[in-house]
Write an enzyme that holds these catalytic residues in place. Structure first.
Site, PDB file in Angstrom:
ATOM      1  N   LYS A 121      14.276  53.759  56.126  1.00 26.76           N
ATOM      2  CA  LYS A 121      15.501  53.020  55.816  1.00 26.76           C
ATOM      3  C   LYS A 121      16.068  52.301  57.033  1.00 26.76           C
ATOM      4  O   LYS A 121      15.730  52.607  58.177  1.00 26.76           O
ATOM      5  CB  LYS A 121      16.518  53.946  55.151  1.00 26.76           C
TER       6      LYS A 121
ATOM      7  N   ARG B  63      11.992  62.811  50.085  1.00 25.10           N
ATOM      8  CA  ARG B  63      11.295  61.714  49.401  1.00 25.10           C
ATOM      9  C   ARG B  63      10.816  60.731  50.459  1.00 25.10           C
ATOM     10  O   ARG B  63      11.625  60.093  51.131  1.00 25.10           O
ATOM     11  CB  ARG B  63      12.276  61.045  48.427  1.00 25.10           C
TER      12      ARG B  63
END
Ligand code: HH2
Length: 299
Positions: free
Chosen positions: A241, A276
């Site tokens: 991210k 995840r």
């Protein structure tokens, strides 16, 4: 000379108190006594780090086998990018992307499959094809979602976000990000319970990067105690991210896997139990170290 035991990492006690022995999802039982890794399988043309890589269900199956080989405990199939600013995908298009892949994976792979969707109709169709869980980044926003999950006996990942991927950036304002995310996620947890989703099927996720600034993400990774107080295991999705890119002087998504593994290890020490990620092997290795350091032994 005897050594004093190392201090327990923050969150570790609370994590042990509330994780329970396993995540139960449609006949699967995934032990939570060691960290679990969810491998990401995006069948989208536009995901921020891996869009357009899996043009056919067969390509998705090949990638799924690689993720399983690398140590994934389950696979998360997504047909809609939810990166900041992403446009909505129609239900028909999401079904077209996701269903053939879920069908193939559930018949050919010995791992549970979750479907990453905000739409109850997509969840229902994927569950009919054998998916074991629904990963809902909207935290049960669709009024029919909780019932779709409950009636299938499926697992549920309830993630926190505000607004939609198109609007969430402007909603990243908190007085106390941990307390407010926990309070808002508590609403989704209540809806899940009212619909009859069993406790052992529910996982919570603070939604790193969803209506969060980089500082909010770091704060959440550092202190998960308000979320742990909700009494359910925590999943984290730091993978590749933007906040990691910022810390790495603008490294592109494909060069953020080591940073992702570090974030997973620290998240584990803070009390999270599921992760995840795109690069399963790197996260798996980092989590094995974190698990041993936190006193869990060899995973
Ligand atoms: N992040 C993304 C998608 N789904 N689900 C959960 N539970 N937690 C997350 O943090 C999370 C998620 C976004 O990442 P990615 O799938 O890599 O990208 P895109 O949304 O562009 O497909």
């Amino acid at each position: 000379m005897s050594r004093a035991a190392p201090p327990a990492p923050p969150g570790a006690e609370a994590a042990e108190a509330n994780v329970g022995p396993a995540w139960e999802l449609r006949g699967w039982r995934l032990s939570l006594h060691h960290p679990l890794v969810m491998g990401i399988l995006n069948v989208t043309p536009d995901s921020f780090s891996d869009g357009g890589r899996l043009p056919s269900p067969e390509a998705a199956l090949r990638r799924a086998r690689e993720l399983a080989e690398a140590g994934a405990d389950l696979l998360d199939v997504g047909g809609e990018s939810t990166r900041p600013g992403a446009a909505e995908v129609s239900q028909a298009e999401e079904l077209r992307r996701v269903l053939p892949v879920v069908r193939l994976l559930t018949s050919k792979l010995g791992l549970p499959v979750s479907v990453d969707t905000r739409k109850a109709a997509v969840a229902r169709a994927a569950l009919n094809e054998g998916a074991a869980a629904v990963n809902d980044v909207s935290g049960l926003d669709d009024p029919e979602m909780a019932q779709a999950i409950a009636s299938a006996g499926a697992g549920a990942v309830l993630m926190h976000m505000r607004g939609t991927p198109a609007t969430m950036r402007s909603l990243a304002r908190y007085r106390d990000v941990g307390e407010e995310v926990a309070a808002e996620l508590g609403g989704a947890l209540g809806r899940a319970r009212i619909a009859g989703i069993p406790e052992a099927a529910i996982i919570l996720d603070p939604g790193l990067g969803f209506a969060k600034t980089a500082d909010h993400n770091l704060h959440l990774l550092r202190d998960l105690r308000p979320l742990l107080a909700l009494g359910r295991p925590i999943l984290l999705g730091p993978s590749r991210k933007a906040f990691l890119g910022e810390l790495l002087d603008g490294a592109p998504p494909g060069e953020r896997d080591v940073a992702t593994a570090a974030a997973c290890a620290l998240g584990y020490a803070a009390g999270a139990r599921l992760f995840r990620v795109h690069d399963v092997r790197a996260a798996r290795d980092a989590l094995r170290v974190a698990h041993a350091v936190c006193g869990g032994g060899r995973a």
